[in-house]
Scaffold this motif. Structure first.
Motif, mmCIF file in Angstrom:
data_model
loop_
_atom_site.group_PDB
_atom_site.id
_atom_site.type_symbol
_atom_site.label_atom_id
_atom_site.label_comp_id
_atom_site.label_asym_id
_atom_site.label_seq_id
_atom_site.Cartn_x
_atom_site.Cartn_y
_atom_site.Cartn_z
ATOM 1 N N THR A 196 33.491 32.946 13.377
ATOM 2 C CA THR A 196 34.514 32.094 13.297
ATOM 3 C C THR A 196 35.573 31.879 14.206
ATOM 4 O O THR A 196 36.623 30.973 14.348
ATOM 5 N N GLY A 197 35.522 32.760 15.281
ATOM 6 C CA GLY A 197 36.277 32.825 16.435
ATOM 7 C C GLY A 197 35.546 33.597 17.661
ATOM 8 O O GLY A 197 34.654 34.433 17.396
ATOM 9 N N LEU A 198 35.816 33.273 18.707
ATOM 10 C CA LEU A 198 35.450 33.759 19.750
ATOM 11 C C LEU A 198 36.706 33.871 20.991
ATOM 12 O O LEU A 198 37.575 33.211 21.058
ATOM 13 N N ARG A 199 36.483 35.145 21.520
ATOM 14 C CA ARG A 199 37.474 35.324 22.519
ATOM 15 C C ARG A 199 37.226 34.634 24.111
ATOM 16 O O ARG A 199 36.148 34.183 24.252
ATOM 17 N N GLY A 200 38.276 34.255 24.649
ATOM 18 C CA GLY A 200 38.073 33.631 25.960
ATOM 19 C C GLY A 200 37.897 34.724 26.892
ATOM 20 O O GLY A 200 37.894 35.833 26.710
ATOM 21 N N LEU A 201 37.598 34.367 28.203
ATOM 22 C CA LEU A 201 37.311 35.266 29.409
ATOM 23 C C LEU A 201 38.085 34.873 30.832
ATOM 24 O O LEU A 201 38.203 33.618 31.206
ATOM 25 N N SER A 202 38.273 35.904 31.225
ATOM 26 C CA SER A 202 38.944 35.692 32.873
ATOM 27 C C SER A 202 38.090 36.705 33.477
ATOM 28 O O SER A 202 38.204 37.915 33.084
ATOM 29 N N TYR A 203 37.358 36.505 34.603
ATOM 30 C CA TYR A 203 36.571 37.503 35.243
ATOM 31 C C TYR A 203 37.181 37.121 36.787
ATOM 32 O O TYR A 203 36.879 36.225 37.331
ATOM 33 N N VAL A 204 37.237 38.608 37.201
ATOM 34 C CA VAL A 204 37.855 38.761 38.753
ATOM 35 C C VAL A 204 37.177 39.571 39.481
ATOM 36 O O VAL A 204 36.608 40.512 38.844
ATOM 37 N N GLU A 205 37.168 39.508 40.664
ATOM 38 C CA GLU A 205 36.365 40.480 41.620
ATOM 39 C C GLU A 205 37.807 40.967 42.399
ATOM 40 O O GLU A 205 38.224 40.007 43.053
ATOM 41 N N VAL A 206 37.760 42.197 42.967
ATOM 42 C CA VAL A 206 38.862 42.732 43.666
ATOM 43 C C VAL A 206 38.343 43.623 44.730
ATOM 44 O O VAL A 206 37.178 44.264 44.740
ATOM 45 N N GLU A 207 38.973 43.565 45.848
ATOM 46 C CA GLU A 207 38.492 44.451 47.153
ATOM 47 C C GLU A 207 39.872 45.092 47.556
ATOM 48 O O GLU A 207 40.960 44.182 47.765
ATOM 49 N N VAL A 208 39.591 46.257 47.995
ATOM 50 C CA VAL A 208 40.790 46.954 48.731
ATOM 51 C C VAL A 208 39.948 47.564 50.280
ATOM 52 O O VAL A 208 39.244 48.012 50.210
ATOM 53 N N VAL A 209 41.037 47.158 50.938
ATOM 54 C CA VAL A 209 40.427 47.296 52.435
ATOM 55 C C VAL A 209 41.436 48.171 53.251
ATOM 56 O O VAL A 209 42.623 47.933 53.172
ATOM 57 N N GLY A 210 40.841 49.393 53.701
ATOM 58 C CA GLY A 210 41.830 50.218 54.341
ATOM 59 C C GLY A 210 41.352 50.233 55.884
ATOM 60 O O GLY A 210 41.782 49.317 56.566
ATOM 61 N N PRO A 211 40.770 51.371 56.374
ATOM 62 C CA PRO A 211 40.801 51.254 57.797
ATOM 63 C C PRO A 211 39.500 50.394 58.306
ATOM 64 O O PRO A 211 38.778 49.726 57.469
ATOM 65 N N ASN A 212 39.607 50.242 59.689
ATOM 66 C CA ASN A 212 38.725 49.280 60.103
ATOM 67 C C ASN A 212 37.088 49.385 60.255
ATOM 68 O O ASN A 212 36.297 48.903 60.625
ATOM 69 N N ARG A 213 36.872 50.805 59.945
ATOM 70 C CA ARG A 213 35.604 51.207 59.835
ATOM 71 C C ARG A 213 35.568 52.523 58.826
ATOM 72 O O ARG A 213 36.621 53.026 58.430
ATOM 73 N N ASP A 214 34.122 52.760 58.362
ATOM 74 C CA ASP A 214 34.111 54.027 57.566
ATOM 75 C C ASP A 214 34.444 55.115 58.436
ATOM 76 O O ASP A 214 34.233 55.508 59.587
ATOM 77 N N LEU A 215 35.331 56.313 57.851
ATOM 78 C CA LEU A 215 35.690 57.349 58.843
ATOM 79 C C LEU A 215 35.188 58.541 58.390
ATOM 80 O O LEU A 215 34.745 58.714 57.215
ATOM 81 N N HIS A 216 35.131 59.609 59.207
ATOM 82 C CA HIS A 216 34.722 60.931 58.796
ATOM 83 C C HIS A 216 35.482 61.722 58.068
ATOM 84 O O HIS A 216 37.103 61.666 58.472
ATOM 85 N N SER A 217 35.357 62.226 56.752
ATOM 86 C CA SER A 217 36.384 62.632 55.726
ATOM 87 C C SER A 217 36.905 63.852 56.202
ATOM 88 O O SER A 217 37.945 64.267 55.536
ATOM 89 N N GLY A 218 36.433 64.636 57.251
ATOM 90 C CA GLY A 218 36.848 65.928 57.490
ATOM 91 C C GLY A 218 38.127 65.485 58.586
ATOM 92 O O GLY A 218 38.867 66.144 58.741
ATOM 93 N N LEU A 219 37.711 64.634 59.509
ATOM 94 C CA LEU A 219 38.492 64.270 60.672
ATOM 95 C C LEU A 219 40.058 63.619 60.274
ATOM 96 O O LEU A 219 40.871 63.547 60.755
ATOM 97 N N TYR A 220 39.710 62.693 59.264
ATOM 98 C CA TYR A 220 40.689 61.710 58.593
ATOM 99 C C TYR A 220 41.099 61.872 57.406
ATOM 100 O O TYR A 220 42.280 61.337 56.927
ATOM 101 N N GLY A 221 40.511 62.700 56.525
ATOM 102 C CA GLY A 221 40.865 62.733 55.167
ATOM 103 C C GLY A 221 42.371 63.452 55.060
ATOM 104 O O GLY A 221 42.542 64.488 55.825
ATOM 105 N N GLY A 222 43.147 63.029 54.307
ATOM 106 C CA GLY A 222 44.448 63.676 53.889
ATOM 107 C C GLY A 222 45.379 62.764 54.690
ATOM 108 O O GLY A 222 46.575 63.011 54.277
ATOM 109 N N ALA A 223 45.029 61.819 55.702
ATOM 110 C CA ALA A 223 45.949 61.244 56.499
ATOM 111 C C ALA A 223 46.008 59.695 56.220
ATOM 112 O O ALA A 223 46.993 59.036 56.684
ATOM 113 N N VAL A 224 44.891 59.242 55.759
ATOM 114 C CA VAL A 224 44.491 57.624 55.716
ATOM 115 C C VAL A 224 44.448 57.256 54.162
ATOM 116 O O VAL A 224 43.739 58.219 53.626
ATOM 117 N N PRO A 225 44.862 56.284 54.092
ATOM 118 C CA PRO A 225 44.328 55.592 52.622
ATOM 119 C C PRO A 225 42.834 55.372 52.517
ATOM 120 O O PRO A 225 42.171 54.872 53.213
#
Length: 460
Positions: A196-225
């Motif tokens: 007798t009833g239906l829920r509505g819907l809002s569907y979204v996609e999100v993106e989080v961008v940090g450094p300008n390229r993939d980074l080595h996690s040993g050389l950069y880990g702990g200092a960059v988001p």
């Protein structure tokens, strides 16, 4: 005579459904565009064989819509039957026990008489085809008491984004007295129910961008988001410890269900233990102060549907990804507007992003909630039909799912919808090993003509 026709043709009905289930009509994947069109063409043939007239494959901005009708007397009421022939992608394919487009019939604990396993078996080819075969049985035996129009679309699983434009363009063609949809379910084969009833819907996609390229996690880990860490933290903050959504203004328009309706829901046959066992869990998790039935029907939700970023292949790759993504759905209840909710989400998500990252929110499809009155002749026609075939008065229940076209049909055509589905919660729609019970398939074909009969009588 009508039931005799159904009984004599039930094996053919099933074989025709099996043939349709073999067609991978996946609307979300452009690689299957030709298969979607093939499905529309095959369905139009089946509708013509059943006795429908004026059949058209109507082009849209995406996948086509199949239309057909049978106008026996303009003075009689008209039932507009809606369904969809497109299906969800079958992924992850490796979790299927048999090929998703290689239908097989197997017995299960829930379906001792057998169930047909295939993508689209329940959602919605099996249920849509019940309507076509019920129409055939009425038409071939001279028991069609109403005019019938069919709208079977090919884009429901991608948000029906072109349907409203088509409905507006051909509003006169689609005019009717009631819409009948079999894309929902019942509580169990022993306890029928009507949505007798239906829920509505809002569907979204999100993106989080940090450094300008993939980074080595040993050389950069702990200092960059790390975008994956940041995205995980942001998503986790969208709900508090009580299971409530933390987006400011999210609950402002939420309809508070009366205690009377909550009491009715509490009386519905439901076993929490069986519910958890069926999905392999030992406990539930949701908004405090509400039962599982309430959490999954009359309360809004927010869920992550997919999340990705970085390296996910075999073995190890020590990397801080440049970006991370997620898809999020919010199920809405009456009075919530999906465009408003999408806007509230976007503003809030952007506001909680830490320094050092960029956030992008892309709203996708959505739809409004819908409620069907239980005191209408349309509902009574459906309830009386189920009572006759099941031997029990069906329970009125709101569903947690969303069928955005229901609210759209009412807004554009001014027509109420009866949600007359026969699927079960255990049928694994949208999941590997989707299936549909033979009992349910045949019970639908048996019950739908009784709705037509009752509706025609009540409309006099």
């Amino acid at each position: 005579m009508l039931n005799t026709y159904i009984e004599e043709n039930k094996e053919r009905f099933l074989q025709e459904l099996i043939d349709l289930l073999k067609i991978p009509s996946i609307s979300a994947d452009s690689n299957y565009k030709d298969d979607v069109l093939k499905m529309a063409q095959e369905l139009s043939k089946r509708m013509e064989e059943a006795g429908a007239e004026n059949i058209e494959i109507i082009p849209t901005g995406g996948h086509p819509l199949v239309y057909g009708d049978k106008i026996i007397d303009p003075s009689l009421p008209t039932v507009l039957v809606y369904g969809h022939y497109d299906v969800q992608p079958p992924d992850p394919v490796e979790l299927w026990d048999s090929g998703p487009f290689e239908p097989v019939i197997k017995k299960t604990d829930v379906h001792p008489e057998g169930a047909i396993f295939a993508r689209g078996a329940c959602d919605d080819k099996g249920q849509m085809y019940m309507q076509v075969k019920a129409f055939e049985a009425m038409n071939k035996t001279g028991n069609l008491p109403c005019n019938v129009k069919f709208i079977i679309e090919g884009e429901e699983e991608v948000g029906s984004e072109n349907l409203e434009d088509i409905i507006k363009k051909y509003a006169d063609k689609f005019s009717a007295d009631v819409i009948l949809v079999s894309d929902t379910g019942i509580l169990s084969n022993e306890t029928p129910s009507i949505t007798t009833g239906l829920r509505g819907l809002s569907y979204v996609e999100v993106e989080v961008v940090g450094p300008n390229r993939d980074l080595h996690s040993g050389l950069y880990g702990g200092a960059v988001p790390n975008p994956l860490n940041v995205l995980s933290s942001m998503i986790a903050s969208l709900k508090d410890e009580h299971g409530r959504i933390t987006i400011p203004g999210f609950y402002d328009d939420v309809e508070e269900v009366s205690q009377e309706e909550r009491d009715l829901m509490a009386n519905a046959p439901f076993s929490k233990a069986d519910y958890l066992k069926e999905i392999g869990l030992t406990s539930s998790m949701g908004e405090e102060g509400y039962t599982i039935l309430e959490q999954t029907s009359v309360r809004p939700t927010l869920d992550v549907n997919g999340m990705w970023g970085g390296y996910t292949g075999e073995g190890a790759k020590t990397v801080i990804p440049s970006k991370a993504n997620a898809k999020i759905s919010m199920r809405l209840v009456p009075n919530q507007d999906y465009e408003k909710i999408s806007d509230l989400f976007q503003k809030h998500f952007e506001s909680i992003a830490p320094e050092g990252v960029k956030v992008k929110v892309t709203p996708h499809h959505g739809g409004e909630p819908a409620v069907t009155p239980v005191d209408s002749i349309e509902y009574k026609a459906a309830s009386n039909a189920m009572e006759e075939t099941f031997g029990k008065v069906p329970v009125p229940l709101r569903s947690g799912g969303s069928i955005p076209i229901v609210a759209m049909f009412e807004r554009v055509l001014g027509i109420k919808t009866v949600l007359f589905g026969f699927g079960l919660g255990s049928d694994a729609i949208h999941s590997p090993n989707e299936h549909y019970g033979l009992f349910n398939f045949y019970k639908g074909i048996e019950t739908i003509p009784l709705f037509f009969r009752n509706y025609a009588e009540l409309k006099k």
